[in-house]
Design a protein around this motif. Structure first.
Motif, PDB file in Angstrom:
ATOM      1  N   LEU A  26       1.297  -1.219  -0.280  1.00  0.00           N
ATOM      2  CA  LEU A  26       0.753  -0.125  -0.305  1.00  0.00           C
ATOM      3  C   LEU A  26       0.877   1.067  -0.200  1.00  0.00           C
ATOM      4  O   LEU A  26       0.342   2.449  -0.722  1.00  0.00           O
ATOM      5  CB  LEU A  26      -0.619  -0.144   0.919  1.00  0.00           C
ATOM      6  CG  LEU A  26      -2.737  -1.406   1.342  1.00  0.00           C
ATOM      7  CD1 LEU A  26      -2.800  -1.321   2.721  1.00  0.00           C
ATOM      8  CD2 LEU A  26      -3.425  -0.611   0.404  1.00  0.00           C
ATOM      9  N   ARG A  27       1.838   1.204   0.557  1.00  0.00           N
ATOM     10  CA  ARG A  27       2.740   2.319   0.831  1.00  0.00           C
ATOM     11  C   ARG A  27       3.779   2.429  -0.562  1.00  0.00           C
ATOM     12  O   ARG A  27       3.785   4.175  -1.233  1.00  0.00           O
ATOM     13  CB  ARG A  27       3.935   2.248   2.054  1.00  0.00           C
ATOM     14  CG  ARG A  27       3.308   2.400   3.197  1.00  0.00           C
ATOM     15  CD  ARG A  27       4.552   2.403   3.993  1.00  0.00           C
ATOM     16  NE  ARG A  27       5.436   1.302   3.998  1.00  0.00           N
ATOM     17  CZ  ARG A  27       5.489   0.299   4.951  1.00  0.00           C
ATOM     18  NH1 ARG A  27       4.743   0.315   6.198  1.00  0.00           N
ATOM     19  NH2 ARG A  27       6.469  -0.337   4.414  1.00  0.00           N
ATOM     20  N   LYS A  28       4.080   1.365  -1.077  1.00  0.00           N
ATOM     21  CA  LYS A  28       4.912   1.628  -2.629  1.00  0.00           C
ATOM     22  C   LYS A  28       4.129   2.237  -2.899  1.00  0.00           C
ATOM     23  O   LYS A  28       4.135   2.949  -4.410  1.00  0.00           O
ATOM     24  CB  LYS A  28       5.100   0.149  -2.957  1.00  0.00           C
ATOM     25  CG  LYS A  28       5.824   0.381  -4.221  1.00  0.00           C
ATOM     26  CD  LYS A  28       5.703  -1.594  -5.168  1.00  0.00           C
ATOM     27  CE  LYS A  28       6.770  -0.999  -5.891  1.00  0.00           C
ATOM     28  NZ  LYS A  28       7.210  -3.028  -6.261  1.00  0.00           N
ATOM     29  N   HIS A  29       2.510   1.990  -2.965  1.00  0.00           N
ATOM     30  CA  HIS A  29       1.933   2.410  -4.599  1.00  0.00           C
ATOM     31  C   HIS A  29       0.447   3.500  -3.585  1.00  0.00           C
ATOM     32  O   HIS A  29      -0.232   4.113  -4.801  1.00  0.00           O
ATOM     33  CB  HIS A  29       0.735   1.271  -4.993  1.00  0.00           C
ATOM     34  CG  HIS A  29       1.496   0.078  -5.340  1.00  0.00           C
ATOM     35  ND1 HIS A  29       2.224   0.315  -6.952  1.00  0.00           N
ATOM     36  CD2 HIS A  29       2.193  -1.579  -5.267  1.00  0.00           C
ATOM     37  CE1 HIS A  29       2.605  -0.405  -7.083  1.00  0.00           C
ATOM     38  NE2 HIS A  29       2.307  -1.572  -6.434  1.00  0.00           N
ATOM     39  N   GLY A  30       1.110   3.880  -2.752  1.00  0.00           N
ATOM     40  CA  GLY A  30       0.129   5.202  -2.732  1.00  0.00           C
ATOM     41  C   GLY A  30      -1.090   5.010  -2.016  1.00  0.00           C
ATOM     42  O   GLY A  30      -2.203   5.744  -1.909  1.00  0.00           O
TER      43      GLY A  30
END
Length: 237
Positions: free
Chosen positions: A232-236
């Protein structure tokens, strides 16, 4: 020949993990035989380079073959089973195993898909045999083995019809390629990052005790949350 091709280990009571050690790590999936009182499940089927049922025959109970999704490393021996289940969104692809969704050509064209070539195996002739579904499994469906009950979760993103199995009584979760401890593939035909983000949101909140993934080792709920949050962090998300 099959006995030399596959390896297996018991990962929990009534659950055996099977894999193909000579297959390139990208295509080396975890396959699970789940034993029940009244019937068994075979979840996923490897590349089909060698026969999975020759290594792990059905025995004297009915066996339901469940494909988590249509990719090559999970469907190679699927056609060898009589009772075949999967998600309706991928039913047309199971029926023809075409290369643009099952990725047989990706395996054939890989520079080193196998560390060892079995006697008589010709890589250029490799094809995935069609395996039309005899049963559809979708979100909320159940598979009853008599002494344990699995709920089907539809977890798309890696593929449109990716499904997983959850034993809600003991929290044992068979995630297939919805989540595993490694690089999560989301850049192949049929994958969709926005859809995968919604799946990760769901997995982050899922109450499980043990995750048996489609690749790599099993892990607990905390590690599943970490993997989901990382995606989720990687893809915002």
């Amino acid at each position: 020949m099959a006995d030399a091709w596959f390896r297996s280990v018991t990962v929990s009571p009534g659950v055996v993990k099977i894999w193909e050690p000579a297959v390139h790590p990208f295509f080396q999936a975890n396959l699970y035989r789940i034993s029940g009182r009244d019937r068994d499940i075979q979840l996923d089927f490897g590349t089909g380079v060698q026969s999975l049922p020759a290594f792990a025959p059905a025995g004297d109970k009915p066996l339901l073959a469940i494909a988590s999704h249509v990719h090559i490393d999970h469907v190679g021996s699927f056609f060898e089973y009589a009772d075949r289940a999967g998600h309706p969104l991928e039913a047309p692809f199971f029926a023809d195993m075409r290369d643009d969704m099952a990725f047989g050509a990706m395996f054939r064209d890989h520079p080193e898909p196998l560390a060892v070539l079995p006697e008589g195996f010709v890589l250029a002739d490799y094809r995935i045999e069609p395996a039309p579904l005899t049963q559809l499994l979708d979100e909320g469906d159940t598979v009853d083995l008599g002494d344990r009950l699995f709920t089907v979760l539809h977890l798309p993103g890696h593929s449109p019809g990716s499904i997983a199995l959850l034993d809600e009584r003991n929290g044992e979760f068979f995630a297939a390629d919805a989540i595993y401890d490694g690089y999560l593939v989301d850049d192949v035909p049929g994958a969709d990052i926005e859809t995968y983000l919604r799946t990760m949101e769901r997995l982050r909140a899922l109450d499980v005790s043990m995750v048996h993934a489609g690749h790599g080792e099993s892990f607990g709920r905390q590690r599943m949350q970490e993997i989901a949050e990382g995606y989720l962090r990687k893809h915002g998300g």
